[in-house]
Motif scaffolding. Structure first.
Motif: not given
Length: 559
Positions: A277, A280-281, A342, A379, A403, A406-407, A495
């Motif tokens: 994640s 991804t973020g 990914s 995501m 989450t 990710r943030s 990732s």
């Protein structure tokens, strides 16, 4: 005896519509300013550091508040929390429209992030209450579609509003939609089951987490410009962040209601999903911030044109999220799509690190499409994989944990990319002094005006520059932005490895409410007497647990 049936679409779509509209509000309010941000920072006399912090402030408070909202979701009514988060987000967004300087704008954007953290965490938790992991794929597609519409429509709408009415109206446009979302949530979203435990908030954990993350980000964005990389400030900030992080771990291990239960990391699925994640973020938030800046600063586009030029990335996100969601529900396989996603994400970031101001736009579009497709595949499905294995009593903190990271990855990534961009641009401006002076001299009296603007340090309006000066500035910003994307590449490789080693567990056909009820039952003799139907804690989706599903109920309860 009742018969087993999939989750009834009509019963699901009614409450889901409120969540979708709430998510649409949060996304449209965020994306509508993405293409106008260079104009906003220019008008407020901000520099590249201010540009980065306008974005980073929101991501920082989103990251910090996400696990808090997730923890509260396991203890108190989730519907009320969702409405509170929506109100905070929208009021802060409207207040940002009155900002008169970069500092005020950054402050309101930080408050906006508090609400965004709640909307991001609670929407996933509430959806898990009413839809099983196996059925969730098709509805994830709806979330992906709304996300794509908001991500496409936001920049386009923001560009048109900025060019026609001024950028401040970008912050007001979401207000009527927010009112509709609040009404929809109140009417359609059921009251969720509330834990019997007495709510207890880990305030010390919140302070320590906020301190560690804030010190790290301030150091990343300020080192090399406000102070030296190796100096007293660096020692204090990095040392303070490490001390706060260590104390946070100690507190989380000792408290009865930890903000982020470290026991979650015993689950390999959760740990690897968190690692994936982060990349991804970085890709998602980095692309949304710096691609818009690339279009305007390196290709001389207007805000409206910049919104149109980023459509290929959103097309990739839309097609992959909706299509993969439907395929997961139909066939029950999720891991292959995460692996492909990914890989595409990493490939897209790598290719974007090669772009110049005059790169064929078709190639740039292909690169953006690959990045968007990778984000769309990874995501939501990383959250799905974690929710599939998490205990019903920890579904909130588990979902918000993914989450959160990710943030956090996006926050740190944008800070790193912004710092690299600012440093690179400064160096390139220094190396191009002779060309810039020659171009300014050739412009005559007009050159003095442009020289004053460039010397101020504020972001220039590249689209309005004379041709001879614009080409030089576009080349500088293109090189700076491409070097920023290079930072995302190693995280993308990590990732890929994390996703490859994710346990490939079958998706459950039980909702979180059903799993919670099963966990409270007598595990030794899980059965349902003839003629009796179990009723979910929410009272919204009928729970049918005949003998054919008894084994699954028992196995879910043991997790």
């Amino acid at each position: 005896m009742s018969t087993s049936t999939p989750t009834a679409p009509r019963r699901v779509l009614a409450p889901l519509s409120g969540l979708l509209l709430g998510m649409f509000v949060s996304m449209i309010a965020s994306t509508v300013v993405s293409t106008s941000l260079p104009v906003i920072i220019h008008d407020l006399q901000g520099d590249q550091g201010a540009f980065t912090w306008v974005v980073t402030a929101t991501l920082l408070t989103t990251a910090i508040s996400t696990p808090i909202w997730g923890k509260l979701a396991d203890l108190v009514n989730r519907k009320a929390l969702y409405q509170i988060a929506l109100v905070i987000f929208v009021l802060a967004t409207a207040a940002a429209g009155f900002a008169q300087d970069p500092g005020t704008l950054i402050a309101f954007r930080a408050v906006q992030g508090l609400g965004a953290g709640g909307l991001a965490a609670l929407s996933q938790v509430l959806m898990a209450d009413i839809i099983s992991p196996r059925e969730r794929g098709r509805y994830m597609g709806l979330f992906g579609a709304v996300m794509a519409v908001a991500t496409v429509g936001g920049p386009l709408l923001g560009g048109v509003i900025t060019d026609a009415f001024g950028w401040r109206w970008n912050f007001f446009v979401s207000l009527p939609i927010a009112v509709a979302a609040l009404i929809m949530v109140q009417r359609t979203l059921p009251h969720s089951s509330v834990s019997s435990r007495r709510p207890k908030i880990d305030y010390l954990g919140i302070v320590l987490l906020s301190t560690a993350v804030s010190l790290l980000l301030i150091w990343v964005t300020s080192a090399g410009s406000s102070f030296d990389w190796w100096g007293t400030e660096t020692i204090l900030m990095v040392g303070g962040a490490l001390v706060a992080a260590v104390l946070f771990v100690v507190v989380e291990l000792r408290t009865s209601e930890p903000l982020v239960p470290l026991t979650l990391f015993r689950d390999r699925t959760f740990t690897l999903a968190v690692v994936a994640s982060i990349a991804t973020g970085i890709a998602m938030f980095g692309a949304s911030v710096f691609l818009g800046q690339y279009m305007q600063m390196a290709r001389g586009a207007t805000p409206t044109e910049a919104g149109l030029m980023t459509i290929p990335m959103i097309a990739g996100l839309l097609l992959s999220s909706v299509g993969v969601g439907a395929l997961i529900t139909r066939f029950g396989h999720w891991k292959p799509y995460l692996v492909v996603g990914s890989i595409l994400l990493t490939a897209g970031a790598t290719l974007l690190s090669t772009i110049h101001y005059d790169t064929d736009f078709f190639l740039v579009s292909v690169y953006m499409f690959l990045l968007g497709a990778g984000v769309g595949m990874t995501m939501q499905n990383l959250v799905l994989a974690v929710q599939n294995t998490a205990k019903p009593s920890e579904i909130g903190v588990a979902s918000s944990g993914v989450t959160f990271f990710r943030s956090l990855g996006g926050t740190v990534g944008v800070s790193l990319m912004g710092a690299a961009l600012a440093t690179r641009v400064t160096d390139l401006f220094g190396g191009a002094q002779e060309k810039i002076v020659a171009a300014l001299t050739a412009l005559g009296p007009e050159g003095a005006t442009w020289a004053k603007q460039l010397a101020s340090g504020a972001l220039p309006r590249v689209a309005t520059m004379p041709e001879s000066l614009r080409v030089i500035v576009e080349d500088i910003y293109a090189q700076g932005i491409s070097s920023a994307f290079l930072i995302a590449v190693p995280f993308g490789v990590i990732s890929i490895l994390a996703v490859i080693f994710l346990p490939n567990r079958s998706l459950s056909t039980m909702t979180t409410s059903e799993r919670r009820q099963a966990s409270e039952a007598d595990l030794a003799t899980v059965s349902v007497p003839a003629g009796m139907d179990a009723v979910t804690a929410t009272g919204t989706v009928p729970v049918v647990a005949p003998d054919a599903r008894a084994d699954e109920a028992a196995s879910e309860a043991r997790r």
